[in-house]
Scaffold this motif. Structure first.
Motif, short mmCIF file in Angstrom:
data_model
loop_
_atom_site.label_atom_id
_atom_site.label_comp_id
_atom_site.label_asym_id
_atom_site.label_seq_id
_atom_site.Cartn_x
_atom_site.Cartn_y
_atom_site.Cartn_z
N CYS A 426 42.13 -3.08 -27.46
CA CYS A 426 41.43 -3.18 -26.21
C CYS A 426 41.54 -2.00 -25.29
O CYS A 426 42.71 -1.90 -25.27
CB CYS A 426 41.38 -4.56 -25.51
N CYS A 428 40.17 -1.50 -22.08
CA CYS A 428 39.47 -1.74 -20.90
C CYS A 428 40.29 -0.98 -19.79
O CYS A 428 41.56 -0.72 -20.00
CB CYS A 428 39.24 -3.27 -20.72
N CYS A 431 43.88 -2.76 -19.73
CA CYS A 431 44.71 -2.53 -20.99
C CYS A 431 45.27 -1.02 -20.96
O CYS A 431 46.45 -0.75 -21.44
CB CYS A 431 43.98 -3.02 -22.25
N CYS A 439 43.37 -8.42 -18.77
CA CYS A 439 42.43 -7.76 -19.60
C CYS A 439 41.10 -8.33 -19.39
O CYS A 439 40.83 -9.45 -18.99
CB CYS A 439 42.74 -8.19 -21.29
N LEU A 440 40.09 -7.48 -19.37
CA LEU A 440 38.81 -7.77 -19.03
C LEU A 440 37.89 -8.31 -20.46
O LEU A 440 36.75 -8.72 -20.14
CB LEU A 440 38.11 -6.66 -18.49
N ASN A 441 38.61 -8.12 -21.54
CA ASN A 441 37.70 -8.42 -22.52
C ASN A 441 38.41 -9.80 -23.46
O ASN A 441 38.28 -10.04 -24.71
CB ASN A 441 37.70 -7.29 -23.55
#
Ligand SMILES: [Zn+2]
Ligand SMILES: [Zn+2]
Ligand SMILES: [Zn+2]
Ligand SMILES: [Zn+2]
Length: 637
Positions: A426, A428, A431, A439-441
């Motif tokens: 990731c 993002c 990260c 983390c956005l994911n």
């Protein structure tokens, strides 16, 4: 698919005209391309390809009665088995993708085809193609070998549908998702990476096989190869902060393509960036495919954990989705290889070996400054690494395989023997800045898991936790190897590859010893060669495997005191001598031997490998025969 000529014939017959061929070609609509435009597609993912081939057959079947059910591609087929995607999301829900959702699955597709692909009386069978493992005989060794081949299957439409559903059930949906996710994350990273960090994309190119203009027949069989390992480096210009795109190509005469070579190449690249380009580095993202022998197995993972010692900064190794690792390195290698080929064809250069290849392609280098003194952000550097520079004796890096290595797509080095792993990468905004807890994911990407690597070697207690119960944990090399093999096989069952079980060499190369596989003498006997052409096996595609075999022969014959480079130089030296004797009249070998004198001959025999020696003896025998049957004058000529 027909040639223009046969199409023209067909046209004239069907329409009863006398149209001339040139007029026919002239009237060809622009959207109809000639066969010259057809590309050769190779190195495709066999899983995706097998599904595509079945979709083609199903679409053909549906074309007449149910065109509305046709599939556009493999993504369409997978999407039809998943719950509908939310408008705002790029991907389907992770649970659906991993087949953990109770509401969706291949039953959706089965219901859709209910009554459509039924076996009816008198219905003709359908035909479809698939890539499968077939058993054949090796003509030289007369042994049964397996290879992958496209085969045609015939059967009722239900069989075709079931086969497709089977492949869609567990495997394809996460496979396609991972491949796409990784590609998108890498694209994001390439556009946007933190200060003082670097993004390296690395891959081995196909070896360049040396050739010459106006080459004589005998030279065809003993060609030298050149290893090319491109590395696309993205970093910020120390002068103005713009993103610099530098291709750093390693050229080497080392043909083994293993993780030790990769490690040396990376050290060389980092050294160049620090010394020549003067950039400051805190962190590197290294992107590559998941080839076990080179990038994704226990030794490279141990190398990641030692990143601070080796490079002086932290490293995150990220891997493309399995079989979807195409990247810019191919194109970059193409540029330098075509330069070399052009130079040879135009007689501008003579390239008999890796060194001269380097000389020839050096002109493609692009420095940090343009001619007018402005900053150049598209650079190219070509570096040389000799096979002697590669250290393959690294017992401290010999650790046990991390369970589930194949499912990992990101490995972050923490300290010697300790890594963090993640199933997906990731990049993002959080990260990228190492704020992983924000983390956005998280809907798609799990958090990092800490893994402590277990060492084979008792002298280096990598894993402090295990020191306590050392009694169980002391493993002898051999026992450890057995122990190691099992988890790999277990993984193979629950992992990526239900379709072609004994799938890929690239995954099976993860053997115990660093560098040299434990081949037996029977394996050596299986090496293909043709006594008529001295060293035809050198041209074998898999020169890596072949050269590994040379090492083993050497090892078996002389013990381990002789190093790899000795073997290779010894081998090439003999090869050169013998291949020259193919070019000259055969009796010249005798004369050469005579002029070399007993010292050189014994040195030669000592240095050459088993097979060279075998050829050598045969040749001398044949030449002696010819020599004594010919009149003396002829022999001297
Ligand atoms: Zn695929
Ligand atoms: Zn679902
Ligand atoms: Zn600049
Ligand atoms: Zn993230």
């Amino acid at each position: 698919m027909m040639s223009q000529k046969s199409l023209w014939n067909k046209w004239n017959i069907e329409n009863q005209t006398q149209l001339s061929f040139s007029k026919f070609c002239e009237l060809r609509p622009k959207n109809v391309l000639t066969q010259g435009h057809r590309k050769l597609y190779q190195c495709l993912c066999e899983y995706c390809e097998n599904v595509k081939l079945k979709l083609i057959a199903i679409n053909r079947f549906l074309a007449h009665d149910h065109p509305e059910l046709k599939f556009t591609d493999e993504f369409d087929a997978v999407n039809k088995t998943l719950c509908p995607k939310l408008e705002a999301e790029r991907f389907h829900k992770r649970d659906c993708i991993d087949r953990k959702c109770a509401e969706c699955g291949t039953s959706k597709l089965r219901n859709m085809f209910d009554g459509v692909m039924e076996n009816e009386e008198n219905q003709p069978d359908v035909k479809w193609k698939r890539w499968d493992i077939v058993k054949t005989l090796n003509h030289k060794t007369k042994k049964e070998i397996t290879k992958r081949q496209e085969i045609e299957k015939t059967g009722p439409p239900t069989d075709l549908l079931e086969e497709l559903l089977d492949e869609l059930v567990f495997f394809l949906s996460p496979h396609l998702f991972e491949a796409r996710w990784q590609q998108e994350q890498f694209a994001e990273l390439n556009k946007n990476f933190p200060q003082n960090s670097i993004v390296l994309t690395i891959d081995f190119a196909e070896n360049f096989s040396c050739f010459s203009q106006h080459e004589i027949q005998g030279a065809h069989w003993a060609k030298d190869s050149v290893t090319i390992h491109p590395c696309i480096a993205l970093y910020r210009c120390p002068k103005d902060g713009h993103i610099v795109d530098e291709c750093i190509d390693i050229v080497s005469n080392d043909l083994l393509h293993d993780n030790h070579a990769v490690h040396t190449f990376l050290l060389e690249v980092v050294n160049h960036l620090k010394q020549q380009q003067k950039i400051k580095l805190d962190h590197a993202f290294i992107l590559s495919d998941g080839c076990a022998a080179q990038y994704k197995s226990r030794v490279p993972i141990m190398d990641v954990s030692c990143c601070s010692e080796d490079f002086g900064f932290t490293v995150e190794r990220c891997f493309y989705g399995s079989r979807h690792g195409k990247n810019r390195c191919d194109g970059e290698a193409g540029v330098i290889k075509s330069k070399a080929s052009r130079a040879i064809k135009n007689s501008e250069a003579c390239i008999p070996d890796a060194r001269s290849f380097l000389q020839c392609v050096k002109v493609l280098e692009k420095g940090a400054e343009k001619a007018d003194g402005a900053c150049n952000h598209n650079r190219r550097t070509i570096l040389w690494v000799s096979s002697d520079d590669i250290n393959r004796n690294r017992p401290d890096r010999n650790v046990k395989t991390v369970k589930g290595t194949r499912k990992l797509h990101s490995v972050l080095g923490i300290k010697r023997g300790v890594i963090n792993t993640r199933r997906l990468s990731c990049f993002c905004s959080q990260c990228r800045e190492k704020r992983y807890d924000r983390c956005l994911n998280t809907r798609y990407v799990e958090g990092w898991k800490e893994v402590r690597l277990k060492s084979f070697n008792r002298n280096i207690p990598v894993n402090e936790d295990d020191v306590g119960n050392a009694g169980d944990n002391v493993v002898h090399e051999d026992a450890a190897d057995d122990d190691e093999d099992r988890p790999i096989l277990e993984d193979a069952d629950d992992d990526d590859r239900p379709i072609l079980e004994n799938a890929d060499d690239e995954f099976d190369n993860d053997n115990g010893s660093p560098g040299i596989p434990d081949l037996q003498i029977e394996d050596i006997n299986n090496i293909s060669f043709d006594p008529n052409t001295s060293f035809s096996y050198i041209k074998d595609d898999d020169s890596v495997v072949q050269s590994q075999k040379f090492q083993v022969q050497k090892k078996t014959l002389y013990g381990s005191s002789i190093t790899k480079s000795d073997t290779l130089t010894g081998h090439y030296r003999t090869t050169n001598l013998l291949s020259r004797s193919v070019i000259f009249p055969k009796n010249c070998l005798l004369l050469i031997l005579f002029f070399l004198g007993p010292d050189t001959v014994s040195n030669l025999i000592y240095r050459c490998c088993f097979i060279c020696l075998y050829h050598f003896v045969i040749k001398v025998y044949v030449d002696l025969n010819v020599f004594f049957r010919l009149p003396k004058q002829m022999a001297i000529i």
